[in-house]
Design a protein around this motif. Structure first.
Motif, PDB file in Angstrom:
ATOM      1  N   GLN A  35       0.859  -1.174   0.000  1.00  0.00           N
ATOM      2  CA  GLN A  35       0.000   0.000   0.000  1.00  0.00           C
ATOM      3  C   GLN A  35       0.900   1.229   0.000  1.00  0.00           C
ATOM      4  N   ILE A  36       0.817   2.039  -1.062  1.00  0.00           N
ATOM      5  CA  ILE A  36       1.711   3.170  -1.262  1.00  0.00           C
ATOM      6  C   ILE A  36       0.940   4.463  -1.048  1.00  0.00           C
ATOM      7  N   LEU A  37       1.534   5.379  -0.293  1.00  0.00           N
ATOM      8  CA  LEU A  37       0.902   6.670   0.029  1.00  0.00           C
ATOM      9  C   LEU A  37       1.731   7.816  -0.528  1.00  0.00           C
ATOM     10  N   ILE A  38       1.033   8.810  -1.067  1.00  0.00           N
ATOM     11  CA  ILE A  38       1.630  10.090  -1.455  1.00  0.00           C
ATOM     12  C   ILE A  38       0.752  11.200  -0.889  1.00  0.00           C
ATOM     13  N   GLY A  39       1.381  12.225  -0.324  1.00  0.00           N
ATOM     14  CA  GLY A  39       0.622  13.339   0.231  1.00  0.00           C
ATOM     15  C   GLY A  39       1.049  14.662  -0.376  1.00  0.00           C
TER      16      GLY A  39
END
Length: 489
Positions: free
Chosen positions: A296-300
């Protein structure tokens, strides 16, 4: 410059070539342009949108206002990547054209169905009294790269008892049905999420307000995301209006997660404690996707609403964080920099230093864009740390204080000030003598991962170009400080 509504609410199709060339020329002179973070060519970037994996590539969109560093008529800008490191500029994907989106195409998500990518977004319209009217909308990206927008909204307006702060649809499939969570606000000015259901992604039925254990938790809930991780359901959102609590919720707005259990049939998410995702100064509206290998990859967004930044004067604003891998450990979300970033490493420098009651400027390591792995060991010292982007009157400090039991990021003297009304120091409680930091430094930002992702500090900094030194220090005793540096291309 004071912007009129006419200046703020123009689509990119109204731009003249000369106007865009002037913007590009002004941005090119900015000393704060990033080396390896996603940033706008010009204008303002904010929320990441539609992050997904489709047809062998990652697709990432972001909110974009073209004409300057202000919030105006938002478009969706489009990037693609095969490795999350190098991104191809695909240009503008969604441009306001219909009446229901006359004042901007707001945030949303994507979902793959039958070899097509469905793009869900919020249409923003202002009437003659400047009252907001929000609707949920759909566009479809086909495998040949063409995008077709539906001419009418798929959800025309919020249900009764809710305001038109009604935005940021998250769409997902669970069981035999599709579900949509929409950020919303009750007429009592309390944040919540609204739950919809569909069988075909085009006709949607309002089910109910999502029931949680946090009925009064801020005045607006934005940018919801939902996913399962290690057998747990995770609800990610950006609530507005939370009050500071100890070291938590120090910025104007915040983003975080509930780890719990979602019952879609009953419309209930059993929320437990809310975990703030980032302890730094600049982080908001994160979005995730699942990689082909299951991560699960997150970018903010490395920025905040209602906040001005020094680069605004250079006709550009904001950037996105580096991508992060999520996991759950001891009931908390942990974030690690994606492993693919190791591909960007070039030259390596390594120093192991002992320092006692002193401050020392390094002569072979400088504050250059790249990755730093740092271990601070307080042997007899009560405080020790490292300062980046050090100049005549500037520095950004990472400090471990054993006596006061905290680790902090201090940008009091980082350069041009940002949002100082909300303070210039961010802390976490920490009572150990050893701390490991992984720092990603760029021209105008740093992201600090503490102890393999137990905490993260994401922050913008705006020092002078000549502030490029690194200094280490220790107080009241001896400290060991080890630094590994990899420069990035």
């Amino acid at each position: 410059m004071s912007w009129t509504n006419e200046q703020r609410y123009r689509p990119i199709t109204d731009a003249k070539d000369e106007e865009l060339a002037q913007l590009e020329a002004k941005v090119a002179k900015s000393t704060w342009r990033q080396k390896y973070h996603i940033q706008p060519n010009y204008g303002l970037l904010n929320d990441p949108n539609g992050f997904c994996y489709y047809h062998g590539k990652y697709h990432l969109f972001y909110q974009w206002f073209p004409f300057g560093a202000v919030h105006g008529m938002k478009h969706w800008y489009h990037l693609t990547s095969t490795d999350l490191i190098e991104w191809k500029d695909e240009g503008v994907a969604l441009i306001p054209e219909y009446r229901h989106e006359s004042h901007g195409i707001f945030s949303g998500t994507t979902l793959v169905k039958e070899d097509q990518l469905y793009l869900f977004y919020t249409g923003n319209h202002r009437n003659s009294a400047w009252e907001r009217r929000s609707s949920q909308c759909l566009a479809v990206l086909s495998s040949d790269g063409t995008i077709e927008k539906m001419p009418e909204p798929i959800i025309n307006e919020p249900p009764k008892k809710y305001t038109h702060n009604f935005r940021d649809p998250k769409v997902f499939k669970k069981g035999d049905h599709y579900y949509m969570l929409v950020g919303a606000q009750r007429e009592a000015l309390e944040g919540c999420l609204l739950l919809y259901m569909s069988d075909d992604l085009k006709k949607w039925e309002f089910k109910q307000e999502l029931k949680t254990n946090h009925e009064s938790f801020g005045f607006m809930w934005e940018c919801p995301d939902y996913f399962s991780l290690q057998g747990k359901d995770v609800l990610l959102l950006s609530p507005q209006g939370l009050k500071p609590q100890g070291n938590d919720f120090q910025n104007i707005y915040h983003s975080g997660v509930f780890i719990g259990e979602f019952n879609e049939e009953k419309g209930v998410f059993d929320t437990q404690d809310f975990q703030e995702l980032d302890k730094g100064f600049d982080f908001y509206a994160p979005q995730t996707t699942q990689a082909p290998d299951g991560r699960q990859i997150l970018i903010g967004w490395m920025g905040l609403p209602d906040t001005t930044y020094p680069s605004d004067g250079d006709s550009w604003a904001n950037c996105l964080t580096i991508p992060r891998e999520l996991s759950i450990k001891n009931g908390k979300i942990q974030q690690k920099p994606i492993r693919e970033l190791k591909q960007k490493r070039t030259s390596e420098n390594h120093q192991h230093l002992e320092i006692a009651n002193d401050r020392q400027r390094l002569t072979t390591l400088f504050s250059e864009p790249g990755e730093y792995q740092i271990t601070i060991n307080l042997e007899t010292a009560t405080r020790a740390g490292i300062a980046f982007r050090v100049g005549e009157e500037e520095e950004t400090i990472c400090l471990l204080d054993k006596a006061a039991e905290y680790f902090c990021l201090d940008r009091t003297h980082s350069g041009q000030p940002v949002a100082t009304d909300y303070g210039t120091v961010r802390k976490i409680a920490y009572n150990q003598s050893v701390i490991h930091l992984t720092v990603f430094l760029d021209q105008s930002s740093l992201e600090i991962f503490v102890n393999d992702g137990e905490a993260v500090f994401s922050s913008r900094i705006f020092p002078e170009k000549d502030s490029r030194f690194i200094e280490i220090f220790a107080e009241n005793g001896v400290a060991q400080i080890e630094i590994k540096q990899w420069l990035y291309e």
